[in-house]
Design an enzyme around this catalytic site. Structure first.
Site, PDB file in Angstrom:
ATOM      1  N   LYS A  30    -105.917  59.564  94.566  1.00  0.00           N
ATOM      2  CA  LYS A  30    -104.325  60.253  94.714  1.00  0.00           C
ATOM      3  C   LYS A  30    -105.059  62.049  94.951  1.00  0.00           C
ATOM      4  O   LYS A  30    -104.041  62.663  95.637  1.00  0.00           O
ATOM      5  CB  LYS A  30    -103.400  60.192  94.005  1.00  0.00           C
ATOM      6  CG  LYS A  30    -102.742  58.466  94.114  1.00  0.00           C
ATOM      7  CD  LYS A  30    -101.448  58.080  93.073  1.00  0.00           C
ATOM      8  CE  LYS A  30    -101.024  57.231  93.873  1.00  0.00           C
ATOM      9  NZ  LYS A  30     -99.795  56.722  92.890  1.00  0.00           N
ATOM     10  N   ASP A  66     -94.508  58.976  95.163  1.00  0.00           N
ATOM     11  CA  ASP A  66     -94.082  58.180  93.965  1.00  0.00           C
ATOM     12  C   ASP A  66     -93.389  59.438  94.103  1.00  0.00           C
ATOM     13  O   ASP A  66     -91.442  59.172  92.754  1.00  0.00           O
ATOM     14  CB  ASP A  66     -95.734  58.854  93.082  1.00  0.00           C
ATOM     15  CG  ASP A  66     -96.144  57.548  93.798  1.00  0.00           C
ATOM     16  OD1 ASP A  66     -96.118  56.680  93.803  1.00  0.00           O
ATOM     17  OD2 ASP A  66     -97.532  58.099  93.093  1.00  0.00           O
TER      18      ASP A  66
END
Lengths: 300, 300
Positions: free
Chosen positions: B88, B124
């Site tokens: 990420k 997220d």
């Protein structure tokens, strides 16, 4: 993030309705109809299938990229790939297995990724055979004359000798070395006497006189190569004539043959039939060929 | 073959019903639920979408493969990729653009390929915010205390300050250097006084006394890290408590908070909400979140 949703929840074991990822390798293929042909039939069957073109031209690569592209396709979870110009032969060294038809033709247009292996098929050949049987039911195939000894001619002659019940095939090509090479290959696969070279126009005239039918695989007659691949005076009304060209739908040769009274078949359905066979290899599901043909013709 | 079906027929210009190809980059992700979540919702919407996992672990590669994998995904016609552990942050140098949220969090879990560019998002963070607002409607967010300053904590604190209307957030982490770094980053983005470090347990006790609510983002409480991330004696019934852990659905901390009378929300829906936001980025189509939640819970 931690905890990570992608990692921690186990995938349900009884998952039904898997999806299929397929594609086409080639150069200059952005306008290919294959994505539409495969995705539309899959949708009609209720299958989740996405089909992408991987156009080497668009990213400035050549055959040297084949090993990397194949490896990436496997890692990305592709189920299979079609292969087109100019990679149908260049791909052979990177396959693990090949069908008898593909090995005979010496070219692959369909690769399936299964159990860690790359398996090559030639559905151009099987597609031709499907067209031939549909368009000329009951045709006598004891003695065939074929024009053209290139990639297409290799596929049609192998298909006819391997699964088409052909007795023997005489090959005529303007490039005599090429017909020699194809005949050598056919004889190695199918035995002495099953194929022979037609060296010149006078031999062609003799061969056509005794032939049950004629298969035309040279590029002569395509819109981009208009003309006649042989003198139409040689045709006899009792013969059948199959031309694999589909653009135009009726070549000058086919037109002359039909006018004379010959039974004829053009190459129009081959595009769909080779796709239908590839679809079956990719998914294990038999597509509805009549529906695929209807859709293809509607979109043309 | 010559003529080649894949090359010669032009693709119909009015083609409708395009298809979508998406995937997940990460390591050890073979059991990810993401393919099922995305493909099932797409099918329910009548979209052709295939979603694949690209598991670096399964082909023995690490972050060094990221540039090649991204390039291959673009060439293969992917519309977008989700990104998970451990990529990420490693993926950031290979992106062309990032959303404000992703830039703030310093992590990307969704990449869209559009117009030759790679655009990074962090769903997220937006997924957490969706969960928070759904689970704790009308919650006062003037003073928030957050446990954990890792990747998840960075996402939740940015989301709350950027789009959640939060007044200020105190950060407590067992690793004080980590909370310092996160607070520094939050202050740079949102200004002095919007975030502060909670250096130890006694400061935590003071902060919780005045807090409207508590956000729990540390791994303590997960099935694999059972326990309590802070003394439950500090909780007050007027507080709300949000825990992003979803396995188990109710952590020890959430259980204690609920027993005390606090309003609480767990992380269960986050998996679905981050996927729903990613789905929207990939396809431009708004998914049905209620249906996605039902499907996700049925399959668990």
């Amino acid at each position: 993030m931690q905890p990570d949703p992608a990692i921690l929840v186990p995938f349900p074991a009884d998952r039904s309705g898997r999806s299929y990822l397929c594609g086409l390798l080639g150069s200059g293929i952005r306008k290919s109809r294959s994505p539409d042909i495969h995705e539309t039939e899959a949708a009609a069957l209720g299958l989740r299938l996405v089909y992408r073109t991987i156009d080497f031209e668009s990213f400035g690569a050549g055959g040297e990229a084949l090993p990397n592209v194949l490896q990436a396709a496997e890692r990305f979870g592709f189920d299979g790939l079609n292969v087109t110009h100019p990679y149908k032969q260049l791909i052979l060294p990177f396959l693990d297995e090949m069908s008898d038809m593909a090995r005979g033709v010496g070219a692959v247009n369909t690769v399936v990724f299964r159990g860690g292996k790359r398996i090559g098929y030639n559905t151009d050949a099987s597609g031709f055979l499907g067209c031939f049987h549909d368009g000329l039911p009951g045709a006598v195939v004891e003695r065939i004359v074929q024009l053209g000894a290139g990639g297409a001619g290799s596929a049609t002659s192998h298909a006819l000798l391997l699964r088409g019940g052909a007795g023997n095939i005489g090959i005529y090509d303007v490039d005599a070395a090429r017909s020699g090479k194809l005949v050598e290959n056919l004889v190695r696969h199918f035995g002495e006497g099953r194929a022979y070279v037609i060296p010149d126009l006078s031999a062609l005239a003799e061969a056509v006189k005794k032939a049950d039918g004629l298969v035309q695989t040279s590029p002569v007659g395509m819109s981009s190569h208009p003309g006649l691949p042989m003198p139409t005076a040689l045709l006899r009304p009792e013969m059948w004539v199959a031309d694999i060209i589909y653009f135009p739908a009726e070549t000058e040769l086919l037109h002359a043959a039909r006018t004379l009274g010959c039974r004829t078949v053009g190459g129009g359905a081959m595009v769909v039939l080779q796709a239908a066979d590839a679809f079956k290899h990719f998914t294990g599901v038999k597509p509805d060929i009549a529906r695929m043909l209807r859709h293809f013709n509607e979109e043309n």
